[in-house]
Design a protein around this motif. Sequence first.
Motif, PDB file in Angstrom:
ATOM      1  N   GLY A   1       0.860  -0.955   0.183  1.00 26.83           N
ATOM      2  CA  GLY A   1       0.132   0.057  -0.423  1.00 26.83           C
ATOM      3  C   GLY A   1       1.037   0.926   0.045  1.00 26.83           C
ATOM      4  N   VAL A   2       2.122   1.409   0.044  1.00 26.11           N
ATOM      5  CA  VAL A   2       2.523   2.399   0.564  1.00 26.11           C
ATOM      6  C   VAL A   2       3.438   2.490  -1.443  1.00 26.11           C
ATOM      7  CG1 VAL A   2       5.004   3.596   0.563  1.00 26.11           C
ATOM      8  CG2 VAL A   2       4.158   1.796   2.352  1.00 26.11           C
ATOM      9  N   LEU A   3       3.362   3.515  -1.899  1.00 25.34           N
ATOM     10  CA  LEU A   3       3.694   4.154  -3.000  1.00 25.34           C
ATOM     11  C   LEU A   3       5.229   4.903  -3.170  1.00 25.34           C
ATOM     12  CD1 LEU A   3       0.278   3.960  -4.000  1.00 25.34           C
ATOM     13  CD2 LEU A   3       0.196   5.582  -5.546  1.00 25.34           C
ATOM     14  N   ALA A   4       4.561   5.308  -2.122  1.00 30.04           N
ATOM     15  CA  ALA A   4       6.416   5.960  -1.754  1.00 30.04           C
ATOM     16  C   ALA A   4       6.078   6.727   0.005  1.00 30.04           C
ATOM     17  CB  ALA A   4       6.419   7.215  -2.781  1.00 30.04           C
ATOM     18  N   GLU A   5       7.331   6.362   0.328  1.00 33.99           N
ATOM     19  CA  GLU A   5       8.103   6.826   1.828  1.00 33.99           C
ATOM     20  C   GLU A   5       9.153   7.733   1.524  1.00 33.99           C
ATOM     21  OE1 GLU A   5       8.191   4.672   5.136  1.00 33.99           O
ATOM     22  OE2 GLU A   5       8.364   2.714   3.148  1.00 33.99           O
ATOM     23  N   GLY A   6       9.030   8.848   2.147  1.00 35.33           N
ATOM     24  CA  GLY A   6      10.696   9.459   2.331  1.00 35.33           C
ATOM     25  C   GLY A   6      11.382   8.886   3.196  1.00 35.33           C
ATOM     26  N   GLU A   7      13.236   9.396   4.180  1.00 32.92           N
ATOM     27  CA  GLU A   7      13.216   9.407   4.824  1.00 32.92           C
ATOM     28  C   GLU A   7      13.262  10.047   6.427  1.00 32.92           C
ATOM     29  OE1 GLU A   7      18.326   9.114   6.542  1.00 32.92           O
ATOM     30  OE2 GLU A   7      17.394   8.901   4.366  1.00 32.92           O
ATOM     31  N   LEU A   8      12.990   9.514   7.121  1.00 34.51           N
ATOM     32  CA  LEU A   8      12.788   9.944   8.646  1.00 34.51           C
ATOM     33  C   LEU A   8      13.089  11.333   8.918  1.00 34.51           C
ATOM     34  CD1 LEU A   8      10.333   9.596  10.490  1.00 34.51           C
ATOM     35  CD2 LEU A   8      11.479   8.846  12.068  1.00 34.51           C
ATOM     36  N   ASN A   9      12.730  11.896   9.349  1.00 36.26           N
ATOM     37  CA  ASN A   9      13.572  13.850   9.592  1.00 36.26           C
ATOM     38  C   ASN A   9      14.334  14.348   8.387  1.00 36.26           C
ATOM     39  OD1 ASN A   9      11.658  13.615  11.775  1.00 36.26           O
ATOM     40  ND2 ASN A   9      13.485  12.707  12.751  1.00 36.26           N
ATOM     41  N   ARG A  10      14.517  13.636   7.106  1.00 32.08           N
ATOM     42  CA  ARG A  10      15.215  14.410   6.272  1.00 32.08           C
ATOM     43  C   ARG A  10      14.109  15.104   5.245  1.00 32.08           C
ATOM     44  NH1 ARG A  10      19.192  11.015   1.964  1.00 32.08           N
ATOM     45  NH2 ARG A  10      19.782  12.532   0.448  1.00 32.08           N
ATOM     46  N   PRO A  11      14.609  16.610   5.016  1.00 34.69           N
ATOM     47  CA  PRO A  11      13.942  16.961   4.548  1.00 34.69           C
ATOM     48  C   PRO A  11      14.170  17.056   3.242  1.00 34.69           C
ATOM     49  CG  PRO A  11      15.345  18.385   6.210  1.00 34.69           C
ATOM     50  CD  PRO A  11      15.452  17.125   5.740  1.00 34.69           C
ATOM     51  N   GLY A  12      13.098  18.148   2.321  1.00 38.07           N
ATOM     52  CA  GLY A  12      12.979  17.837   1.390  1.00 38.07           C
ATOM     53  C   GLY A  12      11.459  16.879   0.177  1.00 38.07           C
ATOM     54  N   TRP A  13      11.419  16.439  -0.620  1.00 38.60           N
ATOM     55  CA  TRP A  13      10.447  15.804  -1.358  1.00 38.60           C
ATOM     56  C   TRP A  13      10.232  14.498  -1.271  1.00 38.60           C
ATOM     57  CZ3 TRP A  13       6.156  19.196  -1.890  1.00 38.60           C
ATOM     58  CH2 TRP A  13       6.164  20.804  -1.928  1.00 38.60           C
ATOM     59  N   THR A  14       8.836  14.093  -0.938  1.00 43.26           N
ATOM     60  CA  THR A  14       8.801  12.764  -1.168  1.00 43.26           C
ATOM     61  C   THR A  14       8.116  12.342  -2.639  1.00 43.26           C
ATOM     62  OG1 THR A  14       9.409  11.835   0.245  1.00 43.26           O
ATOM     63  CG2 THR A  14       7.960  10.650  -0.815  1.00 43.26           C
ATOM     64  N   TYR A  15       8.346  11.919  -3.507  1.00 45.89           N
ATOM     65  CA  TYR A  15       7.510  11.759  -5.338  1.00 45.89           C
ATOM     66  C   TYR A  15       6.849  10.559  -5.468  1.00 45.89           C
ATOM     67  CZ  TYR A  15      10.283  16.164  -6.360  1.00 45.89           C
ATOM     68  OH  TYR A  15      10.626  17.321  -6.202  1.00 45.89           O
ATOM     69  N   ALA A  16       5.527  10.387  -5.841  1.00 42.13           N
ATOM     70  CA  ALA A  16       4.569   9.161  -5.846  1.00 42.13           C
ATOM     71  C   ALA A  16       4.342   9.648  -7.710  1.00 42.13           C
ATOM     72  CB  ALA A  16       3.936   9.089  -5.045  1.00 42.13           C
ATOM     73  N   GLU A  17       4.620   8.721  -8.521  1.00 45.62           N
ATOM     74  CA  GLU A  17       3.516   8.762 -10.163  1.00 45.62           C
ATOM     75  C   GLU A  17       1.918   7.990  -9.664  1.00 45.62           C
ATOM     76  OE1 GLU A  17       4.398   9.955 -12.480  1.00 45.62           O
ATOM     77  OE2 GLU A  17       6.035   9.876 -12.413  1.00 45.62           O
ATOM     78  N   LEU A  18       1.209   8.129 -10.293  1.00 45.05           N
ATOM     79  CA  LEU A  18      -0.199   8.008  -9.503  1.00 45.05           C
ATOM     80  C   LEU A  18      -0.726   8.263 -11.802  1.00 45.05           C
ATOM     81  CD1 LEU A  18      -2.202   6.337  -8.183  1.00 45.05           C
ATOM     82  CD2 LEU A  18      -3.143   9.229  -7.833  1.00 45.05           C
ATOM     83  N   ASP A  19      -1.431   6.741 -11.824  1.00 45.83           N
ATOM     84  CA  ASP A  19      -1.960   6.887 -12.725  1.00 45.83           C
ATOM     85  C   ASP A  19      -4.077   6.757 -12.049  1.00 45.83           C
ATOM     86  OD1 ASP A  19      -3.848   6.155 -14.539  1.00 45.83           O
ATOM     87  OD2 ASP A  19      -3.520   4.720 -15.501  1.00 45.83           O
ATOM     88  N   PRO A  20      -4.602   7.827 -12.728  1.00 47.38           N
ATOM     89  CA  PRO A  20      -5.755   8.143 -11.933  1.00 47.38           C
ATOM     90  C   PRO A  20      -6.644   6.592 -12.056  1.00 47.38           C
ATOM     91  CG  PRO A  20      -4.744  10.193 -12.538  1.00 47.38           C
ATOM     92  CD  PRO A  20      -4.247   9.023 -12.831  1.00 47.38           C
ATOM     93  N   ALA A  21      -6.300   6.216 -13.161  1.00 45.71           N
ATOM     94  CA  ALA A  21      -7.262   4.870 -13.283  1.00 45.71           C
ATOM     95  C   ALA A  21      -7.441   4.408 -12.269  1.00 45.71           C
ATOM     96  CB  ALA A  21      -6.914   4.473 -15.193  1.00 45.71           C
ATOM     97  N   ALA A  22      -6.349   3.931 -11.779  1.00 47.01           N
ATOM     98  CA  ALA A  22      -6.142   3.220 -10.972  1.00 47.01           C
ATOM     99  C   ALA A  22      -6.349   2.714  -9.892  1.00 47.01           C
ATOM    100  CB  ALA A  22      -4.471   2.331 -10.696  1.00 47.01           C
ATOM    101  N   ILE A  23      -7.384   3.968  -9.236  1.00 46.13           N
ATOM    102  CA  ILE A  23      -8.607   4.230  -8.601  1.00 46.13           C
ATOM    103  C   ILE A  23      -9.537   4.292  -9.045  1.00 46.13           C
ATOM    104  CG2 ILE A  23      -9.839   5.770  -6.927  1.00 46.13           C
ATOM    105  CD1 ILE A  23      -6.936   7.574  -7.115  1.00 46.13           C
ATOM    106  N   ALA A  24      -9.687   3.932  -9.940  1.00 49.16           N
ATOM    107  CA  ALA A  24     -11.128   3.564 -10.295  1.00 49.16           C
ATOM    108  C   ALA A  24     -11.347   2.099 -10.635  1.00 49.16           C
ATOM    109  CB  ALA A  24     -12.562   4.559 -12.188  1.00 49.16           C
ATOM    110  N   HIS A  25     -10.616   1.412 -10.920  1.00 54.77           N
ATOM    111  CA  HIS A  25     -10.068   0.208 -11.807  1.00 54.77           C
ATOM    112  C   HIS A  25     -10.476  -0.430 -10.473  1.00 54.77           C
ATOM    113  CE1 HIS A  25      -9.512  -3.538 -13.048  1.00 54.77           C
ATOM    114  NE2 HIS A  25      -8.725  -3.865 -12.614  1.00 54.77           N
TER     115      HIS A  25
END
Length: 296
Positions: free
Chosen positions: A239-263
């Motif tokens: 269930g984890v698409l992306a997670e950052g490193e604890l307490n490390r500043p910065g962005w965490t990125y995830a790619e998502l196809d919205p059709a996956a939610i509908a499916h």
Amino acid sequence: MKIATAAYPLDWLDSWAQYEDKIARWVSDAAGQGADLLVFPEYGAMELATLAGADAAGDLERSIHAVSDRMADAAGLHRRLAAEHRVHILGASAPVAVPQGRPVNRAEIYTPDSRQDHQDKQIMTRFERETWEIAPGGPLKLFDTTLGRIGVLICYDVEFPLLGRALTQADLILVPSCTEALSGYWRVRIGAMARALENQCVTVMASVVGKADWSEAVDTNTGCGGVFGPPDTGFPQTGVLAEGELNRPGWTYAELDPAAIAHVRADGVVLNRAHWSEQDPRAASVTNSSLLSEGP
């Protein structure tokens, strides 16, 4: 779409220009990586209190009003950056003074075409209600956007399943958070993952991280960014698409196809969202059954 969620440190600011430069840099960095949606954390705007000086930043009541007084300018900055970079932004939440009653905890959402709306926190933590006296705000909203339907559950709110269920039509639920301890981070993260499971949607958690010794309210912060979905068809088994490193500043990125939610909602291995209503009659018909010994 590409989602960027922040692990955001609070800085001491010597000028408004320094804040403008910081937010512009964060937005530019995420947009440069192709992000369509940027999520900042709960109370990330508290650093604006430093512009009123150390005495105001360190005083609970004065810090509320010091930040609130800057939020109109912050909104203008975020609107401009959202339009300039063609991104959706959930800005860091802030204590905001309202015409009647105590201040509320409010997060603003901005679109690429300069539209803006807000979501207020619904349920206050003990610190907010007993010490800081932040009040519950306006109702939950469901935002229709070009990225899909978006809901916002600010930190503690995501730990309450009926608030999540009220957003059952949301494709994305954004979870800006500010947690002092590791246990607090995990309470919010577990809530975010549970809401993704129940609603068969994607939840996006952002965190404040690091020390802010100048503030009594947000002096210690633990967390990281994370993006979660149902552990089912079309999503990672964790269930984890992306997670950052604890307490490390910065962005965490995830790619998502919205059709996956509908499916997954239509044909997942399980259909939690569709089966939710089956709980009601069964939960209402609990009966007592004694397994206690009656004695010798």
